[in-house]
Scaffold this motif. Sequence first.
Motif, PDB file in Angstrom:
ATOM      1  N   SER A  70       0.830  -1.203   0.000  1.00 35.74           N
ATOM      2  CA  SER A  70       0.000   0.000   0.000  1.00 35.74           C
ATOM      3  C   SER A  70       0.862   1.249   0.000  1.00 35.74           C
ATOM      4  O   SER A  70       2.083   1.180   0.121  1.00 35.74           O
ATOM      5  CB  SER A  70      -0.907  -0.005   1.222  1.00 35.74           C
ATOM      6  OG  SER A  70      -0.110   0.220   2.355  1.00 35.74           O
ATOM      7  N   GLY A  71       0.162   2.369  -0.092  1.00 32.42           N
ATOM      8  CA  GLY A  71       0.797   3.670  -0.297  1.00 32.42           C
ATOM      9  C   GLY A  71       1.926   4.031   0.644  1.00 32.42           C
ATOM     10  O   GLY A  71       2.887   4.646   0.228  1.00 32.42           O
ATOM     11  N   ARG A 174       3.144 -14.789 -11.379  1.00 33.13           N
ATOM     12  CA  ARG A 174       1.738 -14.956 -11.028  1.00 33.13           C
ATOM     13  C   ARG A 174       1.565 -14.864  -9.508  1.00 33.13           C
ATOM     14  O   ARG A 174       0.751 -14.088  -9.001  1.00 33.13           O
ATOM     15  CB  ARG A 174       1.239 -16.319 -11.528  1.00 33.13           C
ATOM     16  CG  ARG A 174      -0.256 -16.484 -11.458  1.00 33.13           C
ATOM     17  CD  ARG A 174      -0.667 -17.859 -11.965  1.00 33.13           C
ATOM     18  NE  ARG A 174      -0.144 -18.182 -13.286  1.00 33.13           N
ATOM     19  CZ  ARG A 174       0.669 -19.195 -13.556  1.00 33.13           C
ATOM     20  NH1 ARG A 174       1.063 -20.021 -12.597  1.00 33.13           N
ATOM     21  NH2 ARG A 174       1.100 -19.405 -14.783  1.00 33.13           N
ATOM     22  N   GLY A 175       2.383 -15.629  -8.778  1.00 32.48           N
ATOM     23  CA  GLY A 175       2.269 -15.662  -7.319  1.00 32.48           C
ATOM     24  C   GLY A 175       2.473 -14.282  -6.713  1.00 32.48           C
ATOM     25  O   GLY A 175       1.695 -13.832  -5.879  1.00 32.48           O
ATOM     26  N   CYS A 180       0.693  -8.714  -4.630  1.00 34.04           N
ATOM     27  CA  CYS A 180       0.777  -7.259  -4.751  1.00 34.04           C
ATOM     28  C   CYS A 180       0.874  -6.855  -6.218  1.00 34.04           C
ATOM     29  O   CYS A 180       1.870  -7.157  -6.878  1.00 34.04           O
ATOM     30  CB  CYS A 180       1.988  -6.733  -3.991  1.00 34.04           C
ATOM     31  SG  CYS A 180       2.118  -4.943  -4.045  1.00 34.04           S
ATOM     32  N   PRO A 181      -0.160  -6.193  -6.731  1.00 33.97           N
ATOM     33  CA  PRO A 181      -0.147  -5.804  -8.147  1.00 33.97           C
ATOM     34  C   PRO A 181       1.000  -4.854  -8.480  1.00 33.97           C
ATOM     35  O   PRO A 181       1.504  -4.867  -9.588  1.00 33.97           O
ATOM     36  CB  PRO A 181      -1.486  -5.089  -8.338  1.00 33.97           C
ATOM     37  CG  PRO A 181      -2.322  -5.461  -7.166  1.00 33.97           C
ATOM     38  CD  PRO A 181      -1.393  -5.801  -6.053  1.00 33.97           C
ATOM     39  N   LYS A 182       1.423  -4.056  -7.498  1.00 34.89           N
ATOM     40  CA  LYS A 182       2.523  -3.127  -7.765  1.00 34.89           C
ATOM     41  C   LYS A 182       3.857  -3.807  -7.472  1.00 34.89           C
ATOM     42  O   LYS A 182       4.614  -3.364  -6.611  1.00 34.89           O
ATOM     43  CB  LYS A 182       2.383  -1.881  -6.899  1.00 34.89           C
ATOM     44  CG  LYS A 182       1.324  -0.901  -7.399  1.00 34.89           C
ATOM     45  CD  LYS A 182       1.335   0.327  -6.534  1.00 34.89           C
ATOM     46  CE  LYS A 182       0.623   1.482  -7.192  1.00 34.89           C
ATOM     47  NZ  LYS A 182       0.701   2.701  -6.382  1.00 34.89           N
ATOM     48  N   ALA A 219       2.057  -3.977 -12.782  1.00 31.48           N
ATOM     49  CA  ALA A 219       3.424  -4.403 -12.505  1.00 31.48           C
ATOM     50  C   ALA A 219       4.426  -3.649 -13.388  1.00 31.48           C
ATOM     51  O   ALA A 219       4.046  -3.060 -14.403  1.00 31.48           O
ATOM     52  CB  ALA A 219       3.552  -5.900 -12.735  1.00 31.48           C
ATOM     53  N   ILE A 220       5.678  -3.656 -12.961  1.00 29.82           N
ATOM     54  CA  ILE A 220       6.742  -3.045 -13.759  1.00 29.82           C
ATOM     55  C   ILE A 220       7.816  -4.103 -14.012  1.00 29.82           C
ATOM     56  O   ILE A 220       8.251  -4.794 -13.089  1.00 29.82           O
ATOM     57  CB  ILE A 220       7.370  -1.836 -13.029  1.00 29.82           C
ATOM     58  CG1 ILE A 220       6.317  -0.738 -12.814  1.00 29.82           C
ATOM     59  CG2 ILE A 220       8.551  -1.285 -13.818  1.00 29.82           C
ATOM     60  CD1 ILE A 220       6.858   0.510 -12.157  1.00 29.82           C
TER      61      ILE A 220
END
Length: 280
Positions: A70-71, A174-175, A180-182, A219-220
């Motif tokens: 999170s942020g 994937r895992g 965490c999408p980021k 993701a990056i």
Amino acid sequence: MRIYLRLPLASILALLNLFCYSNVESIAGVNKYLFASATFPTLFVAVGEAPFNNGFFNWLFDIIFPERCSGSWIDFSAEGFNNALKERVYGQPLIGLSNAVQQHWSNNQPAKALLLSMHGPPGTGKNYVSGILIRHLFIKDSKSKFYHLFSGTVHFPHKNQVQTYKDQIQAWVRGNVSICPKSVFVFDEVDKMPATLLDALKPFVDSYQHIDRVDYRRAIFIFLSNSGSDMISRYMLAQKKLGKDRSEVYSKLDDKLPLYLYDESNGAFCFSSTNNQSLP
Ligand SMILES: *[C@@H]1O[C@H](CO)[C@@H](O)[C@H](O)[C@H]1NC(C)=O
Ligand SMILES: *[C@@H]1O[C@H](CO)[C@@H](O)[C@H](O)[C@H]1NC(C)=O
């Protein structure tokens, strides 16, 4: 005796902390120190001599404040990053980099994952710049559990196990993205990876909204590679002889590079058609 001497220090730090903690982006280690000293002055005093990077202290901090997706743990300040680049990196026009990252992470639904790719001979600062970027993305820097580094020579040394590696990469991405999408994945020494290995990433960098309910678009992926270095060096030298300005030369190089890398088919950077379109 020592304990008494340390008490005033702890209270000063505690006061300082009131002032500093609002500025979460400041250097994580120092913040951690200040925050903890304010919260647990007595404990801190008991730990006494503990140096800033004391293992026990970090361990305790991690238990009390586990890193979350999170942020307050993942945060990008383009300004801070640009300043760091200005201070520490000479002669590389990387302005587009912070814009790309900021736009990507401030958008809740970007069209697709962000691919960054840095090429050049060893020693030109690819790892250095990606290190600075990671420091400005995660409060915990490279210790963040949302940062993943894969090195061509360490993780994928055997050319005949490409399929196993591909499965591994896919499972890891994937895992970790489901957690965490980021997430940030750095692939170092891409030129030393078996060819076609990075094709495993193709489904994740295409613009699907989600695959099996996992959304990969935030993701990056960062690729560091020596491939193209010959071409870059030769081209820069030739242009310098012609008396061209560096910035002017760069803009042209960007057009040439993707196609050139595609031609240089000995490395893994063939990465099929995906690579071509997604280079920023
Ligand atoms: C996340 O990635 C790491 C490699 O950096 C891997 O060891 C780990 O198993 C992955 N986690 C999941 C849940 O897939
Ligand atoms: C990359 O894109 C260019 C033009 O957009 C196209 O001509 C070229 O064939 C593409 N290369 C690959 C590897 O897809």
